[in-house]
Design a protein around this motif. Structure first.
Motif, PDB file in Angstrom:
ATOM      1  N   LYS A 170     -67.234  44.006  22.463  1.00 28.42           N
ATOM      2  CA  LYS A 170     -66.405  44.782  23.394  1.00 28.42           C
ATOM      3  C   LYS A 170     -65.073  44.069  23.639  1.00 28.42           C
ATOM      4  CE  LYS A 170     -70.055  47.086  26.012  1.00 28.42           C
ATOM      5  NZ  LYS A 170     -69.988  48.311  25.194  1.00 28.42           N
ATOM      6  N   LYS A 171     -63.999  44.826  23.507  1.00 22.74           N
ATOM      7  CA  LYS A 171     -62.688  44.324  23.884  1.00 22.74           C
ATOM      8  C   LYS A 171     -62.477  44.640  25.361  1.00 22.74           C
ATOM      9  CE  LYS A 171     -60.560  44.906  19.333  1.00 22.74           C
ATOM     10  NZ  LYS A 171     -59.494  45.606  18.558  1.00 22.74           N
ATOM     11  N   ILE A 172     -62.325  43.601  26.156  1.00 26.18           N
ATOM     12  CA  ILE A 172     -62.139  43.765  27.592  1.00 26.18           C
ATOM     13  C   ILE A 172     -60.702  43.400  27.953  1.00 26.18           C
ATOM     14  CG2 ILE A 172     -62.893  43.047  29.885  1.00 26.18           C
ATOM     15  CD1 ILE A 172     -65.011  44.624  28.354  1.00 26.18           C
ATOM     16  N   ARG A 173     -60.007  44.338  28.550  1.00 24.14           N
ATOM     17  CA  ARG A 173     -58.617  44.074  28.941  1.00 24.14           C
ATOM     18  C   ARG A 173     -58.559  43.020  30.025  1.00 24.14           C
ATOM     19  NH1 ARG A 173     -55.368  44.612  34.006  1.00 24.14           N
ATOM     20  NH2 ARG A 173     -53.248  44.190  33.245  1.00 24.14           N
ATOM     21  N   VAL A 174     -57.652  42.059  29.848  1.00 25.95           N
ATOM     22  CA  VAL A 174     -57.372  41.071  30.880  1.00 25.95           C
ATOM     23  C   VAL A 174     -55.862  41.036  31.109  1.00 25.95           C
ATOM     24  CG1 VAL A 174     -59.385  39.651  30.361  1.00 25.95           C
ATOM     25  CG2 VAL A 174     -57.217  39.163  29.200  1.00 25.95           C
ATOM     26  N   MET A 175     -55.467  40.547  32.284  1.00 28.82           N
ATOM     27  CA  MET A 175     -54.051  40.301  32.519  1.00 28.82           C
ATOM     28  C   MET A 175     -53.563  39.243  31.542  1.00 28.82           C
ATOM     29  SD  MET A 175     -53.870  40.356  36.692  1.00 28.82           S
ATOM     30  CE  MET A 175     -55.462  39.573  36.945  1.00 28.82           C
ATOM     31  N   MET A 207     -59.348  51.836  22.373  1.00 23.45           N
ATOM     32  CA  MET A 207     -58.726  50.610  21.849  1.00 23.45           C
ATOM     33  C   MET A 207     -59.332  49.393  22.550  1.00 23.45           C
ATOM     34  SD  MET A 207     -54.705  51.643  21.581  1.00 23.45           S
ATOM     35  CE  MET A 207     -54.243  49.925  21.356  1.00 23.45           C
ATOM     36  N   ILE A 208     -59.699  49.583  23.812  1.00 19.92           N
ATOM     37  CA  ILE A 208     -60.464  48.588  24.557  1.00 19.92           C
ATOM     38  C   ILE A 208     -61.674  49.298  25.144  1.00 19.92           C
ATOM     39  CG2 ILE A 208     -58.526  47.052  25.094  1.00 19.92           C
ATOM     40  CD1 ILE A 208     -58.338  48.385  27.848  1.00 19.92           C
ATOM     41  N   GLN A 209     -62.695  48.517  25.485  1.00 23.31           N
ATOM     42  CA  GLN A 209     -63.936  49.125  25.975  1.00 23.31           C
ATOM     43  C   GLN A 209     -64.226  48.778  27.445  1.00 23.31           C
ATOM     44  OE1 GLN A 209     -64.022  47.451  22.667  1.00 23.31           O
ATOM     45  NE2 GLN A 209     -63.315  49.511  22.135  1.00 23.31           N
ATOM     46  N   GLY A 210     -63.306  48.072  28.086  1.00 23.08           N
ATOM     47  CA  GLY A 210     -63.542  47.745  29.490  1.00 23.08           C
ATOM     48  C   GLY A 210     -62.392  46.963  30.090  1.00 23.08           C
ATOM     49  N   GLN A 211     -62.505  46.697  31.389  1.00 21.83           N
ATOM     50  CA  GLN A 211     -61.488  45.945  32.119  1.00 21.83           C
ATOM     51  C   GLN A 211     -62.087  45.510  33.454  1.00 21.83           C
ATOM     52  OE1 GLN A 211     -59.457  47.233  35.161  1.00 21.83           O
ATOM     53  NE2 GLN A 211     -61.385  48.347  35.369  1.00 21.83           N
ATOM     54  N   GLU A 212     -61.354  44.689  34.219  1.00 20.90           N
ATOM     55  CA  GLU A 212     -61.805  44.301  35.557  1.00 20.90           C
ATOM     56  C   GLU A 212     -60.682  44.513  36.565  1.00 20.90           C
ATOM     57  OE1 GLU A 212     -62.606  40.027  35.957  1.00 20.90           O
ATOM     58  OE2 GLU A 212     -60.482  39.781  36.408  1.00 20.90           O
ATOM     59  N   ASN A 213     -61.086  44.899  37.787  1.00 25.00           N
ATOM     60  CA  ASN A 213     -60.140  45.083  38.891  1.00 25.00           C
ATOM     61  C   ASN A 213     -60.926  45.232  40.188  1.00 25.00           C
ATOM     62  OD1 ASN A 213     -57.123  45.251  38.759  1.00 25.00           O
ATOM     63  ND2 ASN A 213     -57.573  46.503  36.950  1.00 25.00           N
ATOM     64  N   PRO A 214     -60.265  45.101  41.336  1.00 23.95           N
ATOM     65  CA  PRO A 214     -60.940  45.453  42.587  1.00 23.95           C
ATOM     66  C   PRO A 214     -61.235  46.954  42.592  1.00 23.95           C
ATOM     67  CG  PRO A 214     -58.831  44.356  43.010  1.00 23.95           C
ATOM     68  CD  PRO A 214     -58.899  44.638  41.549  1.00 23.95           C
ATOM     69  N   ILE A 215     -62.245  47.350  43.331  1.00 25.16           N
ATOM     70  CA  ILE A 215     -62.704  48.736  43.281  1.00 25.16           C
ATOM     71  C   ILE A 215     -61.664  49.737  43.780  1.00 25.16           C
ATOM     72  CG2 ILE A 215     -63.847  48.683  45.549  1.00 25.16           C
ATOM     73  CD1 ILE A 215     -65.368  50.237  42.383  1.00 25.16           C
TER      74      ILE A 215
END
Length: 342
Positions: A170-175, A207-215
């Motif tokens: 999985k490609k996870i988007r990060v800053m 192109m990406i399969q996920g990311q992280e952020n506050p809800i």
């Protein structure tokens, strides 16, 4: 001299004095420009308008607030602040980390607690936050006015995440933050740095399969529409910082410096009230808006599987930052120990 002549003379003098006073006030008054990274009504926007409110209620100055995209991306507004085009900027360490490597400390997973009371107390009392960080920011032409938390980080993906193996392929988007990339690589994903403006489309096109952020940001940005499986991993809080251009700040009168610091403190007190319950509200909105959303909260055993990978990220942080980073990390841990003990 007749009474009428005296009246005209006094009236003329008063009008002159009033005009002079008004001119003097207009010379002393200023419009200050403040840019942040979020949308209308989001946490940084609320903070900015609380800051603006205090400044304008207690001085002749005005504050012009610019939201995400109005002056560019995060890197753009930081550059404009350092150049003196903007007086104030609100930017998370996720982006500031390329400028101040030590700011990446917030991306060491499982370093920060996730219960709100402890987090708030940490930001209030931490020597690392309130004494060491201002010196690091000043070295880069920035006056650190306030650091504050926005919310617990939540991962979204194209399927539920319950263990590191679920991140495989999985490609996870990060800053654009090297240490955050290290975190997701340690978790088993392929960390993929992207500016915020490209995230929704990249999720939508796989192109990406996920990311992280506050809800709240997942809700306001509509990320759940294209990344519907939410996982609470308990690995950290999203932290942000409000800064001023250092030359601008140091050129102000003592009175205006105090005004600005008081306004930043006022906005901090308001924002910690604002974020209390914000995550629950945002999650309810997401659930109401989509039947496809799933919510996974990792249990202690599942968390331990991710936490076991945190030490390698901590080692990378020390490698990136050297002695200053190690000193900051030690103080960070001492500060956390103190607030958790209390």
């Amino acid at each position: 001299m007749s009474s009428l002549s005296k009246f005209k003379k006094v009236a003329g003098f008063s009008a002159f004095a009033f005009a002079a006073m008004t001119a003097a006030n207009s010379v002393n008054a200023a419009t200050w420009r403040y840019a942040h990274e979020e949308y209308e009504g989001d946490v940084q926007d609320v903070f900015a308008y609380d800051f603006k409110e205090h400044i304008e209620d207690n001085s002749d100055h005005t504050v012009q607030v610019y939201r995400f995209g109005e002056l560019g991306e995060s890197d753009d507004i930081m550059g404009q602040t350092q150049a003196g085009i903007l007086q104030f900027v609100n930017q998370s360490p996720g982006f500031t980390g390329s400028l101040i490597p030590e700011a990446q400390i917030f991306f060491i997973p499982y370093l920060m607690p996730t219960d709100m009371d402890t987090v708030i107390e940490f930001f209030r009392e931490s020597e690392a936050i309130n004494k060491m960080f201002p010196e690091l920011y000043a070295e880069n032409g920035l006056k650190l006015l306030q650091m504050y938390p926005e919310g617990e980080m939540v991962v979204t993906a194209n399927e539920p995440i319950t263990e590191p193996a679920d991140f495989k392929n999985k490609k996870i988007r990060v800053m654009t933050n090297p240490l955050l990339a290290e975190t997701y690589n340690a978790f088993g994903a392929t960390a993929t740095p992207l500016p915020w403006g490209e995230v929704y489309g990249a999720l939508q096109t796989n192109m990406i399969q996920g990311q992280e952020n506050p809800i709240f940001w997942i809700e306001s940005g509509g990320l759940y529409e294209v990344s519907p499986h939410l996982t609470f991993t308990s690995h950290g809080w999203f932290t942000t910082a409000m800064m001023a251009n250092l030359d601008f700040y140091e050129g102000l009168s003592d009175e205006d410096q105090k005004l600005i610091q008081d306004a930043a403190d006022y906005a901090f007190e308001k924002i910690i009230v604002h974020i209390d319950g914000l995550a629950d509200e945002a999650l309810e909105k997401i659930k109401a808006a989509s039947d496809e959303v799933t919510v996974t909260r990792l249990d202690d055993e599942q968390i331990e599987a991710f936490k076991a990978r945190a030490p390698q990220v901590e080692e990378k942080f020390i490698e990136m930052t050297g002695e200053s980073g190690e000193e900051l990390l030690n103080q960070f841990k001492e500060d956390l120990k103190e607030v958790q003990k209390d």
